[in-house]
Every structure is written in structure tokens, then in C-alpha cells.
Motif scaffolding. Structure first.
Motif, PDB file in Angstrom:
ATOM      1  N   LEU A   1       0.814  -1.208   0.000  1.00 28.87           N
ATOM      2  CA  LEU A   1       0.000   0.000   0.000  1.00 28.87           C
ATOM      3  C   LEU A   1       0.854   1.266   0.000  1.00 28.87           C
ATOM      4  O   LEU A   1       1.836   1.374   0.733  1.00 28.87           O
ATOM      5  CB  LEU A   1      -0.911   0.040   1.234  1.00 28.87           C
ATOM      6  N   SER A   2       0.439   2.238  -0.812  1.00 28.89           N
ATOM      7  CA  SER A   2       1.013   3.581  -0.744  1.00 28.89           C
ATOM      8  C   SER A   2      -0.050   4.484  -0.128  1.00 28.89           C
ATOM      9  O   SER A   2      -1.217   4.439  -0.516  1.00 28.89           O
ATOM     10  CB  SER A   2       1.411   4.081  -2.129  1.00 28.89           C
ATOM     11  N   VAL A   3       0.367   5.292   0.845  1.00 28.50           N
ATOM     12  CA  VAL A   3      -0.586   6.048   1.663  1.00 28.50           C
ATOM     13  C   VAL A   3      -0.279   7.537   1.642  1.00 28.50           C
ATOM     14  O   VAL A   3       0.875   7.950   1.781  1.00 28.50           O
ATOM     15  CB  VAL A   3      -0.558   5.540   3.124  1.00 28.50           C
ATOM     16  N   LEU A   4      -1.333   8.339   1.474  1.00 28.72           N
ATOM     17  CA  LEU A   4      -1.255   9.785   1.675  1.00 28.72           C
ATOM     18  C   LEU A   4      -1.942  10.092   2.997  1.00 28.72           C
ATOM     19  O   LEU A   4      -3.115   9.773   3.184  1.00 28.72           O
ATOM     20  CB  LEU A   4      -1.940  10.532   0.532  1.00 28.72           C
ATOM     21  N   HIS A   5      -1.202  10.694   3.923  1.00 30.63           N
ATOM     22  CA  HIS A   5      -1.718  11.007   5.253  1.00 30.63           C
ATOM     23  C   HIS A   5      -1.936  12.515   5.345  1.00 30.63           C
ATOM     24  O   HIS A   5      -0.977  13.287   5.306  1.00 30.63           O
ATOM     25  CB  HIS A   5      -0.700  10.523   6.301  1.00 30.63           C
ATOM     26  N   ILE A   6      -3.194  12.934   5.443  1.00 29.95           N
ATOM     27  CA  ILE A   6      -3.531  14.354   5.548  1.00 29.95           C
ATOM     28  C   ILE A   6      -3.805  14.672   7.013  1.00 29.95           C
ATOM     29  O   ILE A   6      -4.693  14.081   7.629  1.00 29.95           O
ATOM     30  CB  ILE A   6      -4.768  14.697   4.699  1.00 29.95           C
ATOM     31  N   MET A   7      -3.054  15.638   7.567  1.00 34.25           N
ATOM     32  CA  MET A   7      -3.106  15.878   9.008  1.00 34.25           C
ATOM     33  C   MET A   7      -3.916  17.100   9.404  1.00 34.25           C
ATOM     34  O   MET A   7      -4.037  17.406  10.596  1.00 34.25           O
ATOM     35  CB  MET A   7      -1.688  16.006   9.559  1.00 34.25           C
ATOM     36  N   ASP A   8      -4.454  17.863   8.451  1.00 35.72           N
ATOM     37  CA  ASP A   8      -5.338  18.979   8.774  1.00 35.72           C
ATOM     38  C   ASP A   8      -4.688  19.975   9.728  1.00 35.72           C
ATOM     39  O   ASP A   8      -5.261  20.342  10.760  1.00 35.72           O
ATOM     40  CB  ASP A   8      -6.639  18.445   9.385  1.00 35.72           C
ATOM     41  N   ASN A   9      -3.459  20.384   9.368  1.00 35.29           N
ATOM     42  CA  ASN A   9      -2.724  21.381  10.160  1.00 35.29           C
ATOM     43  C   ASN A   9      -2.369  20.918  11.570  1.00 35.29           C
ATOM     44  O   ASN A   9      -2.108  21.724  12.458  1.00 35.29           O
ATOM     45  CB  ASN A   9      -3.508  22.701  10.255  1.00 35.29           C
ATOM     46  N   GLN A  10      -2.355  19.620  11.787  1.00 31.13           N
ATOM     47  CA  GLN A  10      -1.977  19.105  13.091  1.00 31.13           C
ATOM     48  C   GLN A  10      -0.503  18.705  13.084  1.00 31.13           C
ATOM     49  O   GLN A  10       0.092  18.479  12.055  1.00 31.13           O
ATOM     50  CB  GLN A  10      -2.809  17.864  13.441  1.00 31.13           C
TER      51      GLN A  10
ATOM     52  N   SER B   1       3.951   0.351   2.171  1.00 35.96           N
ATOM     53  CA  SER B   1       5.087   0.531   1.268  1.00 35.96           C
ATOM     54  C   SER B   1       5.626   1.954   1.320  1.00 35.96           C
ATOM     55  O   SER B   1       6.847   2.170   1.372  1.00 35.96           O
ATOM     56  CB  SER B   1       4.661   0.205  -0.170  1.00 35.96           C
ATOM     57  N   LYS B   2       4.708   2.935   1.304  1.00 36.89           N
ATOM     58  CA  LYS B   2       5.130   4.331   1.251  1.00 36.89           C
ATOM     59  C   LYS B   2       4.107   5.195   1.952  1.00 36.89           C
ATOM     60  O   LYS B   2       2.904   4.997   1.790  1.00 36.89           O
ATOM     61  CB  LYS B   2       5.298   4.794  -0.205  1.00 36.89           C
ATOM     62  N   ILE B   3       4.595   6.143   2.765  1.00 40.64           N
ATOM     63  CA  ILE B   3       3.714   7.062   3.457  1.00 40.64           C
ATOM     64  C   ILE B   3       4.175   8.483   3.184  1.00 40.64           C
ATOM     65  O   ILE B   3       5.337   8.825   3.389  1.00 40.64           O
ATOM     66  CB  ILE B   3       3.677   6.764   4.985  1.00 40.64           C
ATOM     67  N   THR B   4       3.252   9.314   2.686  1.00 46.37           N
ATOM     68  CA  THR B   4       3.533  10.723   2.437  1.00 46.37           C
ATOM     69  C   THR B   4       2.581  11.551   3.279  1.00 46.37           C
ATOM     70  O   THR B   4       1.371  11.299   3.270  1.00 46.37           O
ATOM     71  CB  THR B   4       3.338  11.085   0.953  1.00 46.37           C
ATOM     72  N   SER B   5       3.103  12.520   4.024  1.00 50.40           N
ATOM     73  CA  SER B   5       2.275  13.324   4.919  1.00 50.40           C
ATOM     74  C   SER B   5       2.099  14.733   4.369  1.00 50.40           C
ATOM     75  O   SER B   5       3.030  15.322   3.821  1.00 50.40           O
ATOM     76  CB  SER B   5       2.906  13.394   6.307  1.00 50.40           C
ATOM     77  N   SER B   6       0.883  15.268   4.546  1.00 47.23           N
ATOM     78  CA  SER B   6       0.573  16.640   4.126  1.00 47.23           C
ATOM     79  C   SER B   6      -0.207  17.314   5.239  1.00 47.23           C
ATOM     80  O   SER B   6      -1.095  16.714   5.838  1.00 47.23           O
ATOM     81  CB  SER B   6      -0.256  16.634   2.843  1.00 47.23           C
ATOM     82  N   SER B   7       0.110  18.580   5.503  1.00 47.20           N
ATOM     83  CA  SER B   7      -0.575  19.316   6.564  1.00 47.20           C
ATOM     84  C   SER B   7      -1.484  20.411   6.025  1.00 47.20           C
ATOM     85  O   SER B   7      -2.155  21.098   6.792  1.00 47.20           O
ATOM     86  CB  SER B   7       0.451  19.928   7.530  1.00 47.20           C
ATOM     87  N   THR B   8      -1.527  20.554   4.698  1.00 48.23           N
ATOM     88  CA  THR B   8      -2.434  21.518   4.075  1.00 48.23           C
ATOM     89  C   THR B   8      -3.122  20.863   2.885  1.00 48.23           C
ATOM     90  O   THR B   8      -2.596  19.906   2.304  1.00 48.23           O
ATOM     91  CB  THR B   8      -1.694  22.773   3.580  1.00 48.23           C
ATOM     92  N   ILE B   9      -4.283  21.398   2.510  1.00 54.90           N
ATOM     93  CA  ILE B   9      -5.006  20.847   1.366  1.00 54.90           C
ATOM     94  C   ILE B   9      -4.217  21.069   0.088  1.00 54.90           C
ATOM     95  O   ILE B   9      -4.156  20.192  -0.786  1.00 54.90           O
ATOM     96  CB  ILE B   9      -6.403  21.496   1.255  1.00 54.90           C
ATOM     97  N   SER B  10      -3.595  22.221  -0.039  1.00 56.56           N
ATOM     98  CA  SER B  10      -2.793  22.509  -1.229  1.00 56.56           C
ATOM     99  C   SER B  10      -1.680  21.488  -1.404  1.00 56.56           C
ATOM    100  O   SER B  10      -1.457  20.963  -2.500  1.00 56.56           O
ATOM    101  CB  SER B  10      -2.198  23.918  -1.124  1.00 56.56           C
TER     102      SER B  10
ATOM    103  N   GLN C   1      -1.163  18.325  -4.348  1.00 54.14           N
ATOM    104  CA  GLN C   1       0.070  18.088  -5.098  1.00 54.14           C
ATOM    105  C   GLN C   1       0.565  16.654  -4.908  1.00 54.14           C
ATOM    106  O   GLN C   1       0.966  15.988  -5.871  1.00 54.14           O
ATOM    107  CB  GLN C   1       1.145  19.081  -4.652  1.00 54.14           C
ATOM    108  N   GLN C   2       0.528  16.183  -3.670  1.00 59.61           N
ATOM    109  CA  GLN C   2       0.998  14.828  -3.389  1.00 59.61           C
ATOM    110  C   GLN C   2       0.085  13.765  -3.999  1.00 59.61           C
ATOM    111  O   GLN C   2       0.558  12.731  -4.463  1.00 59.61           O
ATOM    112  CB  GLN C   2       1.118  14.610  -1.874  1.00 59.61           C
ATOM    113  N   TYR C   3      -1.208  14.030  -3.993  1.00 60.28           N
ATOM    114  CA  TYR C   3      -2.151  13.087  -4.602  1.00 60.28           C
ATOM    115  C   TYR C   3      -1.858  12.921  -6.087  1.00 60.28           C
ATOM    116  O   TYR C   3      -1.805  11.809  -6.616  1.00 60.28           O
ATOM    117  CB  TYR C   3      -3.590  13.548  -4.389  1.00 60.28           C
ATOM    118  N   LEU C   4      -1.670  14.032  -6.784  1.00 54.04           N
ATOM    119  CA  LEU C   4      -1.397  13.984  -8.217  1.00 54.04           C
ATOM    120  C   LEU C   4      -0.036  13.353  -8.501  1.00 54.04           C
ATOM    121  O   LEU C   4       0.129  12.631  -9.492  1.00 54.04           O
ATOM    122  CB  LEU C   4      -1.442  15.395  -8.809  1.00 54.04           C
ATOM    123  N   LYS C   5       0.901  13.582  -7.626  1.00 53.24           N
ATOM    124  CA  LYS C   5       2.260  13.076  -7.827  1.00 53.24           C
ATOM    125  C   LYS C   5       2.386  11.598  -7.480  1.00 53.24           C
ATOM    126  O   LYS C   5       3.019  10.820  -8.197  1.00 53.24           O
ATOM    127  CB  LYS C   5       3.246  13.887  -6.983  1.00 53.24           C
TER     128      LYS C   5
END
Length: 225
Positions: A6-15, A30-39, A43-47
């Protein structure tokens, strides 16, 4: 397919990043990418084209909801899991309409999350890698988004694909006209357009496979064929 695939995008909502959660995911997927903003998440979702999106949010506004709605316009395959302290989420109905796999109330045991990840893996595997039997000699292939009928393949267009996925994911219940308009046309649909889409998909599958419930909507009818 394994959790380690599994490849995972983790959205933290500014936390702030939950190091315990992040460590568990790093050891499991397999891979975890974290994002703290919607913007950043966009970008990470598309990438990255993740298999799974984990949303860690208190849902103080609808920014994440709108982001997930945008994803679901074209992507019915990616699984969603929500982690939140919010037990009375005003957006819960919308989240359910977006087909989240699990809504987990914090704090939670690691085992609860691992169970959710395994459920996501099963759903993703079914959506992407398998043929779904509609009728003898008629299958829907999730990976290619095509109908295989008597060993001949018919690739579905975008709206046909969305409709087929919705019907399969909601076996056993009638999908309302409003739901279909929301998911396929973003609430901008005519009765003629919906009937035309149903007619075209029936031609590629079987005329009796999608049953109309007058005044309500449509349902996948496999047992009646």
C-alpha cells in the motif's frame, strides 16, 4: 496484495505529526507521504497516486470534504480512512457518500487501525486487480475499467465507469437518482442524460442487469438474471 504494497497519503489537517501513528504506518505500508495543508495534499495526490488516503482531522470546516469530493469525481478506487476526535461530525453523511472505508474515533489501539488497513487492502484489491462476475461470460475488470463479454473487451468511458463502480459497490440497495447525479455529474444532470447512460451500459452488459425502481433510482440485479 499485502499491506506492504500500500502507498498512503496522510492528511493531518494542520496538526502536528503523530509520531506513533507515523512509525506504525512506516513499518506497515510501502510508502507514506504526509501533508498538513489541502494545497500540499492535492500536489501529493497527483504526484503519488496513493492507494489509500488517511484523513486525520477534526472537521472544523469543509475543506477536506471538498478535496475528497474532487477526488471522487474521477477516482472511485482510492480508499479513504478517517481518524478524528469528532464524534458528532456534521459532515458524516457526506463522508459516507464518498465511500469511506472506516471512521475511527481517537484515541484508538493499533489493532483497530491495522484492521482498517486490511479492509482497505481487500477493497483496493477487489477494485483494481480482479474481475467481477456480472453474468456467465460477462465480467467487469477493475484494473482496465472494461466489460469483458464472451471474451471480447469493451472499455467504458468515464461516466460508464463511474456508474459501474457505484453499482458494484452498492449491491443490495437502490442507488437514488440524486446519488447518481451527485457522483457522476456533480449534480448537473438531465433525466435524458441518465437514461442514455443506463441504456449504453446495458448494451455493453445485459439489458436486465440494471433495474429501474420508478421514482427512486437504479440497482444492480444479478440474482434475477
Amino acid at each position: 496484495m499485502e499491506l506492504s504494497d500500500l502507498s498512503v497519503l496522510h492528511i493531518m489537517d494542520n496538526q502536528d505529526k503523530d509520531e506513533k501513528l507515523y512509525s506504525l504506518l512506516c513499518k506497515t505500508v510501502s510508502k507514506i507521504t504526509s501533508s498538513s495543508t489541502i494545497s500540499e495534499a492535492k500536489q501529493q495526490y497527483l504526484k503519488q497516486s496513493p492507494c489509500l488516503i488517511i484523513i486525520e482531522s477534526e472537521f472544523e470546516n469543509r475543506d477536506i470534504i471538498d478535496f475528497l469530493i474532487e477526488i471522487r469525481k474521477d477516482d472511485i478506487k482510492t480508499a479513504f480512512v478517517v481518524l478524528s476526535n469528532n464524534k458528532n461530525n456534521q459532515f458524516l453523511t457526506e463522508l459516507l457518500e464518498l465511500y469511506i472505508t472506516k471512521y475511527i474515533i481517537k484515541p484508538f489501539d493499533n489493532e483497530i487501525l491495522l484492521q482498517a488497513l486490511n479492509k482497505c487492502m481487500e477493497i483496493i484489491e477487489r477494485r483494481i486487480y480482479s474481475n467481477f462476475k456480472l453474468l456467465n461470460n460477462i465480467f467487469f475488470n477493475f484494473q482496465t475499467q472494461s466489460i469483458i463479454k464472451n471474451n471480447e473487451s469493451f472499455v467504458l468511458n468515464k461516466k460508464e465507469s463511474l456508474l459501474m463502480n457505484l453499482l458494484i459497490q452498492n449491491q443490495g440497495r437502490v442507488i437514488t437518482y440524486e446519488e447518481l447525479e451527485y457522483h457522476i455529474w456533480n449534480n448537473e444532470c438531465t433525466n435524458a442524460a441518465l437514461k442514455s447512460l443506463i441504456r449504453d451500459l446495458r448494451k455493453k452488459t445485459n439489458k436486465n442487469i440494471i433495474k429501474n425502481y420508478s421514482g427512486i433510482g437504479y440497482k444492480l440485479e444479478l440474482k434475477s438474471i
